[in-house]
Design a protein around this motif. Structure first.
Motif: not given
Length: 614
Positions: A174-191
């Motif tokens: 759960v991160t939006a990396s280097h995006n502005p404070p307004s943002d968030n995200a999910v990065k989805v990973y495989w095995s």
């Protein structure tokens, strides 16, 4: 009425009429009307109906259009965007929940009959990251998938490592990396520990788009039942052990000032540097507080690509005799660097671009790798929009360079497993992402900090600055200079403009850029390479398929790449220039020549974009 829809109440009927009127008045785009209608009438969005109705009652048409004009997509780094409590084009409980549910359903389907499935989850310092983490964990547990939780601020590469170390079937960061404070995200990973790739990504996206119900367990109950297991300390120890094995022997007498840019990096970077023998590591205090507001960073954007974040740390470094300033982004997968221009730490300092760091670390790693480890299969990896200086450095060390890759570290991870991780030496991308070692399948800002610190100490022992070291590489391989232009195109109008711009580059590309004729155009979406002339000729292009165009000029090493961002509403223009080694012995004059060339190319690119989107 569809079985997915509920009986329409009088209030909803009135809202639908207001929607139609707003559309007629051009206050809403067609996509927004369609998505808002779904959120008003379909069962799966019933929890959000009152909020949507309230926005319509208040006639917040611009806000409704912004958050509903499309369905937020999966890009190069997962699903990312601005947070807002409602909307198909915003990060909220519904869109995050859909993402987790789509992943959970696919994992269960893919592993039919398996009795034990698991998912590792971690999160950064952003607003609502911990909340979204609980939501994702509850969805996983409800699907019968055990969750291994890093329950404190931890780095993205630590999540990648945890997936592999614990033998998980998937992972969520759960991160939006280097995006502005307004943002968030999910990065989805495989095995594999890499972000999802075909065919898994398309199947997961299909599940997300068709998600009807988000099924959730109770977080606290799942903890008590052992379906959520906190593994923070276990992964800290194991990750540190694995990452430290990438270290090379050498001097360690260097004074380092490190900024986590209000993110997670301190927990990974400082212990790793200390374990590698660096005794003089200071965390830059104004950037130390974990905070999703990024309060002391210029513009509140914690991006190490932005040279402005180094201004204040450099002031302290010059005053207190530091040799090196390092900064990682909020989830600690990217590295930025500043160092003195000469060996005088109180004199002028300069930052490095992502391409320059890529080259510095490539040469350092290849110089330091024992000959016994090198063979005809040894290789480094870069993307198509990362400097070709890395390839030239690899060639000079008799090492292969795998470089025909789209943007996104998942493609570097895929290449590692395709080419063989035992022969992998180093991977890099121009957006400040680097990896040494095969313990993870994502870029790692902490290990990149370790490599850069080792290089700085090695150079200090030889009385050479890092900028002088880079200059020597330019004299050997030819002066390379690159630039990146970001053109933001927000909302539905922006998307239309992006599509028009990419179409113009494909169908009627510029014949000249910066006073240099364009020799050919590589279209990775159409899989064609077009040679420009009185009559253009087109041939098949071998390479990955993606929305990327590269225009090669007549002079070798000079080209422009164009692509829409996979994580933000903008088009990226990558400008690459080069002089031959024979023209690069006077570094100052070479820098001026290429600076002028880049400016001329940039002006032409901007003029072309302006006309194409007018």
């Amino acid at each position: 009425m569809s079985s997915l829809e509920e009986p329409v109440s009088p209030r909803v009927q009135d809202a639908l009429k207001q929607l139609a009127l707003a559309a007629e008045s051009k206050l809403l785009t067609a996509g927004a009307v369609e998505n808002i209608r779904s959120w008003l009438t379909e069962n799966r969005y019933s929890d959000y109906r009152d909020q949507v109705l309230a926005h319509i009652d208040d006639q917040q048409w611009q806000k409704l259009d912004d958050v509903f004009w499309t369905i937020i997509p999966f890009g190069t780094g997962g699903r990312r965007g601005r947070m807002y409590e409602i909307g198909s084009n915003a990060i909220n409980d519904r869109t995050i929940g859909e993402s987790a549910q789509g992943l959970a359903d696919y994992v269960v389907q893919y592993h039919q009959g398996s009795k034990s499935l698991s998912c590792a989850i971690a999160y950064d310092t952003r607003h609502r990251s911990r909340h979204f983490t609980e939501l994702c964990a509850e969805v996983m547990v409800a699907a019968g998938i055990k969750v291994y939780l890093l329950d404190d601020y931890r780095a993205t590469p630590q999540l990648s490592y945890a997936v592999r170390h614990l033998g998980c079937d998937c992972g969520i960061m759960v991160t939006a990396s280097h995006n502005p404070p307004s943002d968030n995200a999910v990065k989805v990973y495989w095995s594999s520990g890499a972000q999802v790739l075909p065919p898994h990504d398309k199947a997961i996206i299909e599940g997300v788009m068709n998600c009807q119900e988000i099924k959730r367990a109770n977080f606290q109950q799942a903890l008590e039942d052992g379906m959520i297991e906190i593994v923070t300390e276990q992964i800290d120890v194991a990750y540190l052990e694995a990452a430290s094995k990438c270290a090379f022997a050498g001097p360690r007498e260097v004074k380092i000032l490190y900024s986590p840019l209000h993110g997670v990096g301190e927990a990974a970077v400082v212990p790793l540097l200390q374990r590698d023998g660096f005794e003089h590591v200071t965390v830059y205090e104004p950037h130390r507080e974990p905070s999703g507001d990024f309060p002391n960073v210029p513009g509140h954007v914690s991006n190490p690509e932005n040279t402005a974040v180094f201004t204040k740390p450099i002031e302290q470094a010059r005053a207190e005799g530091f040799d090196l300033v390092l900064a990682t982004d909020p989830d600690c997968d990217r590295l930025g660097v500043a160092a003195p221009l000469t060996t005088d730490t109180s004199g002028p300092w300069g930052t490095f671009t992502g391409n320059q760091i890529a080259a510095l670390l490539a040469n350092y790693v290849l110089d330091k790798t024992p000959v016994a480890r090198l063979n005809e299969n040894s290789y480094v990896i870069k993307t198509l929009v990362t400097t070709e200086l890395v390839r030239r450095i690899a060639t000079s060390h008799s090492v292969r360079c795998v470089g025909n890759l789209l943007v996104g570290y998942k493609y570097i991870a895929e290449a590692m497993d395709r080419e063989g991780p035992d022969d992998f030496l180093y991977g890099c991308e121009e957006s400040h992402g680097y990896l040494v070692g095969s313990y993870a399948r994502d870029k790692d800002g902490a290990v990149a900090c370790m490599m850069m610190s080792e290089l700085a100490a090695d150079l200090k022992s030889k009385n050479q600055s890092m900028h002088e070291y880079l200059g020597a590489l330019y004299q050997q391989h030819g002066y390379h200079r690159e630039n990146l232009i970001n053109v933001f195109m927000e909302g539905s109008e922006g998307m239309a403009a992006m599509q028009a711009l990419m179409k113009a580059f494909r169908n009627d590309p510029p014949k000249e850029l910066g006073g240099m004729p364009v020799k050919q155009v590589r279209d990775y979406q159409g899989q064609t390479i077009t040679t420009l002339g009185e009559t253009n000729t087109t041939a098949p292009l071998e390479g990955p398929v993606g929305n990327l165009i590269i225009m090669d000029m007549q002079q070798d090493g000079n080209y422009v790449a164009v692509r829409p961002s996979g994580t933000e509403p903008k088009v990226k223009f990558y400008i690459f220039t080069r002089l031959e080694a024979s023209e690069s012995q006077n570094l100052d004059s070479a820098d001026v020549r290429l600076g002028d060339r880049i400016l001329a190319i940039e002006n032409d690119v901007r003029d072309f974009a302006r006309l194409a989107t007018a």
